[in-house]
Design a protein around this motif. Sequence first.
Motif, short mmCIF file in Angstrom:
data_model
loop_
_atom_site.label_atom_id
_atom_site.label_comp_id
_atom_site.label_asym_id
_atom_site.label_seq_id
_atom_site.Cartn_x
_atom_site.Cartn_y
_atom_site.Cartn_z
N HIS A 206 0.95 -0.68 0.04
CA HIS A 206 -0.48 0.09 -0.29
C HIS A 206 0.89 0.90 -0.18
O HIS A 206 1.79 1.40 0.64
CB HIS A 206 -0.71 0.07 1.53
N HIS A 223 4.02 -2.79 3.48
CA HIS A 223 3.18 -3.82 3.35
C HIS A 223 1.92 -4.41 4.03
O HIS A 223 1.98 -3.97 5.18
CB HIS A 223 4.91 -5.17 3.68
N ILE A 224 1.65 -4.42 2.79
CA ILE A 224 0.17 -5.06 3.39
C ILE A 224 0.15 -7.06 3.67
O ILE A 224 0.34 -7.25 3.03
CB ILE A 224 -1.22 -4.26 3.17
N THR A 225 -1.09 -7.27 4.38
CA THR A 225 -1.88 -8.34 4.82
C THR A 225 -2.28 -8.76 2.65
O THR A 225 -3.15 -7.60 2.64
CB THR A 225 -2.67 -9.05 5.66
N ASP A 228 -5.92 -7.07 4.24
CA ASP A 228 -5.71 -5.98 3.85
C ASP A 228 -5.90 -4.96 2.81
O ASP A 228 -7.05 -4.36 2.31
CB ASP A 228 -4.69 -5.25 4.51
N TYR A 229 -5.31 -5.84 1.39
CA TYR A 229 -5.73 -5.49 0.37
C TYR A 229 -7.10 -5.70 0.02
O TYR A 229 -6.95 -5.30 -1.25
CB TYR A 229 -4.30 -6.72 -0.95
#
Length: 361
Positions: A206, A223-225, A228-229
Amino acid sequence: MMQIEKTYCELAQMSTKNCLIICDRGIMDATAYMKPEQWEEMKMKNGWNEIELRDNRYNQVIHMVTAAKGAEKFYSTEHAVRYESPDVARNLDDMASQAWVGHPYYDVIDNSTDFEAKLIRMISTVTDRLGMDFRERLNVNSKKRKFLVRELPSLEAIDMAASAETKGYPQFQDFDVVHDYLATPGQKTQARIRKRGQNGNWTYTHTIRRYLQNNESAETKMHITSRDYTNLLAQIDEKHQTIYKTRRCFLWNDQYYQMDLYKEPCQERCKGLILLETYSTIPAMEPLDLPSFLDIVKEVTGDPYYSMYNLSSKVWLQNTKGKATVSHDSIPNEVANGDVHQEATSNGDHDETNGDINGLR
């Protein structure tokens, strides 16, 4: 090695202060010291995949090129832990650097400067990644440069290049990349999400870019999970189309390149589009030693027509009305105010009428 890394990560999590963990080696370095089939067997036995080991495990990778390549007079086997001959050192260096090709934040620090400057360049890549401003102290003037590629070379062309005593197509890593721009409350903020992966294994990012005064911007990448995405997909900006690309990463003469091959579904002007990117201290529009196996049409650094933000826009060409508004990636404040424009060319480089890029069709 993995257990040591785990221990340090646990210690960092227990700390009340911000921590930066620096690993002298990473998991992928091991591939330089074993046969490919041994590495594949190890991955299979442990249920590993390279997206997790290479891309998700480390936030940034910096490869310091051995002194045996370009600084031979400083290479010595008298060091307690250095026993390889220069030839062996060069070979191991090539394999170790190749092992990390494909990491989303991979920097190669070569021997084009003296050792002190080499260290400063290395430190600068870390501070840039962390968003720390040490411009006056660590001024390395490295900027992204972008080039339009006519088409991918055929196998015959690669063979001909090799027979002409030039390197053929180098080893590369291909990734599927999906970009989406998100709706933001104002023009001075830009947000996007990206998923990037191989063989069904993905990393998610993100990015938020905020435009400041004096034509400067501050960018935060997180960095996202996967969860989250998925949640952020609900915030997609309907004025922008999803960008699908194959990203090809490779090394050429110790220079790291990323080549984006735009894929359908896409807007008409993106069909067949291939853009090559690299970072260099050589200013834009000055000669750069580019891969000889590629047919480079021209440099497009700073050209708003090739900004991904504008390429994804469903209305950008219609809104220009004969002029191309400089993209947010170029001069943000003036763009936000609608003051700056750049004359659109009609010399065959691109056709504003139908969006086709001549030479790529």
